[in-house]
Design a protein around this motif. Structure first.
Motif, PDB file in Angstrom:
ATOM      1  N   THR A 360       0.836  -1.214   0.000  1.00 52.27           N
ATOM      2  CA  THR A 360       0.000   0.000   0.000  1.00 52.27           C
ATOM      3  C   THR A 360       0.865   1.255   0.000  1.00 52.27           C
ATOM      4  O   THR A 360       0.515   2.254  -0.642  1.00 52.27           O
ATOM      5  N   LYS A 361       2.006   1.216   0.712  1.00 50.08           N
ATOM      6  CA  LYS A 361       2.899   2.385   0.720  1.00 50.08           C
ATOM      7  C   LYS A 361       3.444   2.666  -0.681  1.00 50.08           C
ATOM      8  O   LYS A 361       3.452   3.806  -1.160  1.00 50.08           O
ATOM      9  N   VAL A 362       3.907   1.588  -1.392  1.00 51.11           N
ATOM     10  CA  VAL A 362       4.450   1.768  -2.752  1.00 51.11           C
ATOM     11  C   VAL A 362       3.376   2.294  -3.696  1.00 51.11           C
ATOM     12  O   VAL A 362       3.589   3.243  -4.466  1.00 51.11           O
ATOM     13  N   GLU A 363       2.182   1.696  -3.608  1.00 50.14           N
ATOM     14  CA  GLU A 363       1.088   2.127  -4.482  1.00 50.14           C
ATOM     15  C   GLU A 363       0.677   3.554  -4.176  1.00 50.14           C
ATOM     16  O   GLU A 363       0.358   4.340  -5.078  1.00 50.14           O
ATOM     17  N   LEU A 364       0.686   3.915  -2.895  1.00 49.86           N
ATOM     18  CA  LEU A 364       0.332   5.284  -2.522  1.00 49.86           C
ATOM     19  C   LEU A 364       1.362   6.279  -3.062  1.00 49.86           C
ATOM     20  O   LEU A 364       0.993   7.380  -3.518  1.00 49.86           O
ATOM     21  N   ASP A 365       2.653   5.914  -3.017  1.00 48.79           N
ATOM     22  CA  ASP A 365       3.685   6.821  -3.550  1.00 48.79           C
ATOM     23  C   ASP A 365       3.488   7.047  -5.047  1.00 48.79           C
ATOM     24  O   ASP A 365       3.523   8.189  -5.541  1.00 48.79           O
ATOM     25  N   THR A 538      -9.673   3.647 -12.771  1.00 51.30           N
ATOM     26  CA  THR A 538      -8.741   2.525 -12.535  1.00 51.30           C
ATOM     27  C   THR A 538      -8.109   2.619 -11.151  1.00 51.30           C
ATOM     28  O   THR A 538      -7.985   1.623 -10.418  1.00 51.30           O
ATOM     29  N   LEU A 539      -7.734   3.872 -10.787  1.00 56.55           N
ATOM     30  CA  LEU A 539      -7.151   4.068  -9.447  1.00 56.55           C
ATOM     31  C   LEU A 539      -8.164   3.760  -8.349  1.00 56.55           C
ATOM     32  O   LEU A 539      -7.827   3.174  -7.303  1.00 56.55           O
ATOM     33  N   GLN A 540      -9.442   4.166  -8.577  1.00 52.72           N
ATOM     34  CA  GLN A 540     -10.485   3.861  -7.580  1.00 52.72           C
ATOM     35  C   GLN A 540     -10.702   2.365  -7.447  1.00 52.72           C
ATOM     36  O   GLN A 540     -10.929   1.848  -6.351  1.00 52.72           O
ATOM     37  N   ARG A 541     -10.673   1.656  -8.594  1.00 50.38           N
ATOM     38  CA  ARG A 541     -10.805   0.199  -8.508  1.00 50.38           C
ATOM     39  C   ARG A 541      -9.679  -0.407  -7.683  1.00 50.38           C
ATOM     40  O   ARG A 541      -9.899  -1.289  -6.837  1.00 50.38           O
ATOM     41  N   GLU A 542      -8.472   0.088  -7.951  1.00 47.87           N
ATOM     42  CA  GLU A 542      -7.340  -0.413  -7.155  1.00 47.87           C
ATOM     43  C   GLU A 542      -7.529  -0.087  -5.676  1.00 47.87           C
ATOM     44  O   GLU A 542      -7.238  -0.912  -4.796  1.00 47.87           O
ATOM     45  N   LEU A 543      -8.072   1.149  -5.425  1.00 52.40           N
ATOM     46  CA  LEU A 543      -8.341   1.519  -4.015  1.00 52.40           C
ATOM     47  C   LEU A 543      -9.387   0.600  -3.394  1.00 52.40           C
ATOM     48  O   LEU A 543      -9.273   0.185  -2.229  1.00 52.40           O
TER      49      LEU A 543
END
Length: 686
Positions: A360-365, A538-543
């Motif tokens: 989650t940290k990597v994806e958030l960055d 796409t980002l919301q789906r990942e979220l």
């Protein structure tokens, strides 16, 4: 032990809880003589009463003699009597005789008084005592945890179900707060039934349903035999009596049912009085010893029953303790297994949480970096849109101003046209006036020719008219000049309007070109926005996927918390079980203390019995001086028996009172017995 218990039970059934008053309560022969002299009228009916009382006393003496013989063989526990059936029949006969006597004396005493009876009236009290003994005869003993329960209130409660009129009595008895035992409630029920004059009716209803009475009485009980119907017939005569009994101040629970034979043993001759004096003294001593034996046997039986109950409860508690310890061991094993499972689940959950946190940290960055670039692009596009919107608003304002100018020019043109039309109308009117003037001039000319005489007179008028025509001509010229100026101004206005239209058309073309450019830019921006929206989706789906993963982790954490709660519950149950074990151990210790105290009481009772065997009840005639202070008895210094040793003392030497094993209430005791008993109590308590 079992044989002893059966013996005590049979002895208790035979004796049927009869209690005889002591020597103090029974009057002397001299007192009986004085009463007989004063009451000569009672001599008519005292002879049959005396015979019935003698029969009852003989039967009682026989039954008690058999009981004493059996008790002498086995300490205080009596063995079963061989002639059991004859003793029971004689007991029923004695009770029937006593019942007849008590009812007869009660009716005669009530009629002689001629007023309502109170609860302090002695014949009424004796009637209730005899009736209570009749109802107790043959009662089945119900064993409880506390001990044996033998009460006659159980069959009386059936009357409420069989006869609804008796519901008031049952409710009033249950609502009395002073009554705490079943015996007290039964006595209160009898009092209320007698006051309602329905005692015979209620007992008749009970006797009609003997299949219900069989639950409470033995088959050979008085209420199950024919004697019960006879008692009901005798009780019908009590409907003549009016009784007013107060239940609030009465201590019905602790009253002792004592049959006082002094009301029935009244003699007619002096010789019989002398013989009965000796008989009464012997009977007093015999009854005193019998009462002591009965109380001691009852206490021994009660203590044995209590010991048996305590042993049973002790064994049950030990079994429960063993089961509880086994359960605690199994719970501890389960707790250890759960702890191990908890630790494994914790390690797994911590590892999964760490991995998910790193992802989650990597994806958030990455998301933050992409979001920053998109935000910059979006801010630039937004600024361009704002500038273009401002330009468009300014152009729209200029267009509105030009449109306003155009509308004002059109309005001015319309006004000029209206003015020209009006002026043309005025010119037409003036031309018509000229034509009319010409016609008038022609007419005037014709008239001047026709009337030359009037020409001279009207020359002045013609001159005036000519001046007027000149003025009109001048005004016509001015109007024509004005028309020419107006036409020139209109042409100039039309030229201006054409120029303004051409300028507005050019500006509109430029504005349309700019709008087309803005539309193209907007379309490009919309395409970029759509692409950004798709990226956001796409980002919301990942979220959402990350949120689902976090929810799964939360559920696992909640399961962990549930397991922790179950662990806490198990620990609480363990603590509760430990508390229960401690309480049971305390209860066992208390039971041991009670057992030790009961053993001490048994030893005290044995010592008292040994001491009582040596003591004898001293007669009144044998003592002339106090045993302690050796003062002579007189009218002022009365004789008093010590209930412990049986000797006679004065009032000062026997003023103390103590509760003895043979007496439920505190009784008179001499000073020496008082000190000895107190020392014994203090040694037992220590």
């Amino acid at each position: 032990m079992a044989e002893g218990e059966s013996c005590t039970a049979s002895a208790a059934e035979i004796q049927e809880d009869f209690e005889i008053v002591d020597k103090k309560q029974i009057p002397n022969a001299t007192e009986l003589k004085n009463e007989e002299k004063e009451k000569t009228e009672e001599a008519r009916w005292s002879a049959p009463i005396l015979s019935l009382a003698k029969k009852a006393s003989e039967n009682l003496a026989l039954s008690y003699g058999n009981a004493l013989k059996s008790a002498s063989l086995v300490g205080f526990i009596s063995k079963p009597v061989s002639n059991d059936s004859t003793a029971k029949t004689s007991m029923r006969a004695n009770l029937m005789n006593m019942m007849k006597l008590s009812i007869k004396i009660l009716i005669q005493a009530a009629l002689s008084l001629g007023r309502t009876l109170d609860s302090d009236f002695p014949p009424l009290q004796q009637f209730f005592v005899v009736l209570e003994h009749c109802l107790k005869h043959g009662l089945k003993v119900k064993k409880t945890f506390i001990g044996q329960n033998k009460s006659f209130f159980g069959p009386l409660e059936l009357v409420e179900k069989l006869c609804p009129e008796a519901s008031d009595i049952a409710t009033s008895v249950k609502n009395l707060p002073e009554l705490k035992t079943a015996v007290g409630r039964g006595r209160a029920w009898l009092y209320l039934a007698l006051m309602q004059k329905k005692l015979a009716d209620y007992l008749k209803v009970l006797l009609d349903h003997k299949h219900l009475l069989s639950e409470f009485y033995e088959p050979d009980a008085l209420m199950m035999e024919e004697e019960g119907a006879v008692i009901v017939g005798l009780l019908v005569g009590l409907n003549v009596i009016d009784a007013n009994l107060c239940l609030k101040g009465e201590d019905l629970d602790s009253q002792v049912g004592v049959i006082d034979f002094s009301l029935y043993l009244k003699e007619t001759q002096d010789s019989d009085g002398k013989q009965d004096g000796g008989i009464t003294a012997v009977l007093d001593q015999k009854h005193y010893v019998e009462e002591l034996n009965r109380h001691l046997s009852c206490t021994v039986a009660d203590l044995q029953n209590k010991i048996d109950c305590l042993e049973k409860t002790n064994s049950k508690l030990q079994e429960e303790l063993a089961a509880a310890t086994d359960r605690i061991g199994s719970l501890q094993e389960e707790q250890q297994q759960l702890k191990q499972q908890n630790e494994l689940i914790r390690e797994r959950s911590e590892k999964s949480v760490e991995v998910t946190k790193e992802d989650t940290k990597v994806e958030l960055d990455t998301y933050k970096q992409s979001r920053q670039g998109l935000d910059e692009m979006y801010s630039d596009v937004w600024k361009q849109l704002k500038e273009e919107k401002k330009i468009r608003l300014e152009l729209e304002k200029e267009l509105e101003l030009q449109i306003g100018m155009k509308t004002e020019m059109e309005i001015a043109m319309k006004l000029l046209e209206k003015d020209t039309h009006e002026k043309q109308d005025t010119l037409v009117a003036l031309r018509q006036q000229l034509e009319e003037v010409k016609a008038i001039n022609l007419q005037m000319f014709h008239k001047s020719q026709n009337a030359e005489c009037s020409l001279q007179q009207k020359t002045e008028a013609i001159s005036s008219f000519e001046g007027k025509t000149n003025e009109m001509m001048s005004s016509m010229k001015q109007m024509e000049e004005r028309l020419q100026h107006a036409e020139k101004a209109r042409q100039a206005a039309e030229e201006r309007c054409n120029k303004m239209k051409q300028e507005l058309a050019g500006r509109l073309d430029t504005c349309r070109q700019q709008m087309s450019q803005l539309d193209s830019k907007c379309s490009t921006l919309e395409k970029e926005l759509k692409s950004e929206k798709e990226q956001r989706q796409t980002l919301q789906r990942e979220l959402h996927q990350e949120k689902d993963a976090t929810t799964l982790l939360k559920t696992e954490l909640q399961q962990m918390e549930g397991l922790k709660k179950e662990l806490r519950k198990l620990q609480d149950e363990k603590q509760q079980l430990e508390k229960v074990c401690e309480e049971q151990e305390q209860a066992l210790q208390e039971m041991g203390l009670h057992l030790s105290q009961s053993k001490l009481k048994m030893e005290d009772i044995k010592e008292v019995n040994k001491a009582l065997k040596g003591h004898t009840w001293l007669k009144d005639d044998e003592a002339t001086h106090c045993k302690q202070c050796e003062k002579e008895f007189s009218i002022s210094r009365r004789k008093h028996h010590c209930r412990n040793c049986g000797d006679i003392f004065c009032n000062t030497c026997s003023s103390n009172e103590l509760a003895l094993p043979s007496y439920p209430k505190p009784v008179r005791v001499c000073d020496t017995c008082h000190t000895l008993l107190l020392q014994r109590c203090s040694s037992n308590s220590s």
